[in-house]
Write an enzyme that holds these catalytic residues in place. Structure first.
Site, PDB file in Angstrom:
ATOM      1  N   HIS A  28     -21.328  29.603 -36.995  1.00 40.02           N
ATOM      2  CA  HIS A  28     -21.101  30.961 -37.509  1.00 40.02           C
ATOM      3  C   HIS A  28     -21.955  31.215 -38.762  1.00 40.02           C
ATOM      4  O   HIS A  28     -22.552  32.282 -38.918  1.00 40.02           O
ATOM      5  CB  HIS A  28     -19.633  31.150 -37.911  1.00 40.02           C
ATOM      6  CG  HIS A  28     -18.651  31.112 -36.776  1.00 40.02           C
ATOM      7  ND1 HIS A  28     -17.710  30.121 -36.651  1.00 40.02           N
ATOM      8  CD2 HIS A  28     -18.446  31.952 -35.735  1.00 40.02           C
ATOM      9  CE1 HIS A  28     -16.953  30.365 -35.575  1.00 40.02           C
ATOM     10  NE2 HIS A  28     -17.392  31.463 -35.001  1.00 40.02           N
ATOM     11  N   LYS A 140     -24.598  29.644 -27.391  1.00 40.44           N
ATOM     12  CA  LYS A 140     -23.501  28.793 -26.946  1.00 40.44           C
ATOM     13  C   LYS A 140     -22.667  29.551 -25.913  1.00 40.44           C
ATOM     14  O   LYS A 140     -22.234  28.987 -24.920  1.00 40.44           O
ATOM     15  CB  LYS A 140     -22.662  28.489 -28.179  1.00 40.44           C
ATOM     16  CG  LYS A 140     -21.840  27.316 -28.250  1.00 40.44           C
ATOM     17  CD  LYS A 140     -20.727  26.991 -27.462  1.00 40.44           C
ATOM     18  CE  LYS A 140     -19.424  26.629 -27.892  1.00 40.44           C
ATOM     19  NZ  LYS A 140     -18.490  27.687 -27.875  1.00 40.44           N
ATOM     20  N   ASP A 141     -22.457  30.839 -26.180  1.00 38.53           N
ATOM     21  CA  ASP A 141     -21.716  31.683 -25.240  1.00 38.53           C
ATOM     22  C   ASP A 141     -22.743  32.460 -24.410  1.00 38.53           C
ATOM     23  O   ASP A 141     -22.926  33.661 -24.561  1.00 38.53           O
ATOM     24  CB  ASP A 141     -20.772  32.605 -26.019  1.00 38.53           C
ATOM     25  CG  ASP A 141     -19.750  31.813 -26.797  1.00 38.53           C
ATOM     26  OD1 ASP A 141     -18.736  31.429 -26.213  1.00 38.53           O
ATOM     27  OD2 ASP A 141     -19.993  31.521 -27.983  1.00 38.53           O
TER      28      ASP A 141
HETATM   29  P1  AMP Z   1     -16.572  33.007 -31.872  1.00 37.21           P
HETATM   30  O1  AMP Z   1     -15.993  33.112 -33.242  1.00 37.21           O
HETATM   31  O2  AMP Z   1     -16.344  31.683 -31.225  1.00 37.21           O
HETATM   32  O3  AMP Z   1     -16.218  34.180 -31.004  1.00 37.21           O
HETATM   33  O4  AMP Z   1     -18.147  33.064 -32.055  1.00 37.21           O
HETATM   34  C1  AMP Z   1     -18.750  34.103 -32.776  1.00 37.21           C
HETATM   35  C2  AMP Z   1     -20.236  34.063 -32.542  1.00 37.21           C
HETATM   36  O5  AMP Z   1     -20.739  32.794 -32.957  1.00 37.21           O
HETATM   37  C3  AMP Z   1     -20.620  34.227 -31.073  1.00 37.21           C
HETATM   38  O6  AMP Z   1     -21.814  34.980 -30.974  1.00 37.21           O
HETATM   39  C4  AMP Z   1     -20.849  32.807 -30.644  1.00 37.21           C
HETATM   40  O7  AMP Z   1     -21.755  32.687 -29.556  1.00 37.21           O
HETATM   41  C5  AMP Z   1     -21.437  32.213 -31.898  1.00 37.21           C
HETATM   42  N1  AMP Z   1     -21.272  30.765 -31.904  1.00 37.21           N
HETATM   43  C6  AMP Z   1     -20.119  30.076 -31.750  1.00 37.21           C
HETATM   44  N2  AMP Z   1     -20.356  28.751 -31.759  1.00 37.21           N
HETATM   45  C7  AMP Z   1     -21.687  28.609 -31.902  1.00 37.21           C
HETATM   46  C8  AMP Z   1     -22.573  27.503 -31.988  1.00 37.21           C
HETATM   47  N3  AMP Z   1     -22.130  26.246 -31.914  1.00 37.21           N
HETATM   48  N4  AMP Z   1     -23.887  27.732 -32.149  1.00 37.21           N
HETATM   49  C9  AMP Z   1     -24.353  29.004 -32.212  1.00 37.21           C
HETATM   50  N5  AMP Z   1     -23.587  30.093 -32.152  1.00 37.21           N
HETATM   51  C10 AMP Z   1     -22.271  29.902 -32.001  1.00 37.21           C
END
Ligand code: AMP
Length: 278
Positions: A28, A140-141
């Site tokens: 993040h 990642k997503d």
């Molecule tokens: P989340 O809080 O898990 O919904 O993730 C928020 C954003 O951070 C999304 O765009 C995810 O794809 C990105 N994200 C989460 N984990 C990673 C990671 N390990 N590397 C890169 N981006 C990430």
């Protein structure tokens, strides 16, 4: 939030948005720093979006730590951490949704019906509230990124979708807020997800090209580690359609259960890849 964003835009300051569900990790924070390169001010939304969780998923226990997250975001120079309440995002009478067909249907879409409608709908709301010039999403997503790209293209949203490489722990595990669910033994087993991506990339670099055989090998590696594969698929970057053969745009995408925790990861098959766990 809308009024603040409008004032900034009126004053000539552009905005970049990083949508998140909080419980920040280095992935993040890396997105937040990258966002600063695309606009004058960075807005991070932190919203555990109830409509993207299915029945029996982890909405209630999703990790939350607002105070820590606020400090981490501030330390990255984020201008605003937007933390709406669910009741403000979805007041009584809320009845609309954005549904992206095609790219949302395979991979995670099969086991998480409605998930990507929930994602697209909340991201559409965030885009309208904040009206950023750019929005950043992690590779990642992978499928989420494809869904948002399709939505922005199809609905003519005037903003740039910027993708960010997968940020990993030192042993290769892709960072995820859900990694906090893992017991020490499960954390050890979870290494197998990135290990299998590494293994397949090495096999392909050495000339292996039989995708069915690579899949059988890969699934066996996961199973040996006590990890239950949910999908293990070779897909094409642009469409997420199944790959017929290993090409420059082919990605190995996988989802697996480590104990009760569902984890995902992916990497390109070929070439240098800043997202890969090599
Ligand atoms: P989340 O809080 O898990 O919904 O993730 C928020 C954003 O951070 C999304 O765009 C995810 O794809 C990105 N994200 C989460 N984990 C990673 C990671 N390990 N590397 C890169 N981006 C990430």
């Amino acid at each position: 939030m809308s009024r603040w964003a409008e004032r900034q835009r009126a004053a000539g300051r552009s905005l970049a948005l990083v949508p998140t569900m909080g419980c920040f990790h280095a992935g993040h924070l890396s997105l937040m720093r990258a966002a600063a390169q695309h606009a004058d001010l960075v807005v991070v939304s932190l919203f555990v979006n109830p409509i993207q969780f299915g029945a029996g998923e982890d909405l209630a226990r999703y990790p939350r730590n607002l105070e820590r997250d606020a400090e981490l975001a501030a330390a990255q120079g984020v201008a605003v951490l937007f933390t709406p309440e669910a009741a403000a995002m979805y007041p009584p009478g809320f009845q609309s949704k954005i549904s992206v067909a095609g790219v949302s249907e395979g991979l995670c879409g099969r086991s998480r019906p409605g998930h990507f409608d929930g994602v697209a709908t909340v991201v559409a709301k965030l885009f309208n509230i904040i009206q950023p010039r750019a929005a950043l999403f992690g590779r990642k997503d992978l499928q989420q990124l494809a869904v948002i790209r399709a939505m922005v293209r199809d609905l003519n949203w005037p903003l740039a979708v910027i993708e960010h490489p997968v940020v990993r722990e030192s042993d290769g595990l892709a960072m995820s807020s859900r990694n906090t669910y893992l017991s020490p033994d499960e954390r050890e087993s979870a290494r197998s997800l990135s290990a299998v991506l590494r293994h397949v990339r090495q096999r392909v670099a050495a000339g292996a090209c039989d995708l069915a055989a690579l899949r059988a090998e890969g699934e066996a590696i996961l199973q040996q580690a006590g990890v239950i594969p949910e999908y293990f698929e070779f897909v094409e970057t642009a469409t997420l359609a199944p790959a017929e053969s290993a090409g420059p745009e082919t990605i190995l995408a996988l989802a697996a259960r480590v104990g009760k925790t569902r984890l995902i990861d992916n990497a390109r098959l070929f070439g240098p890849d800043s997202s890969s766990p090599d």
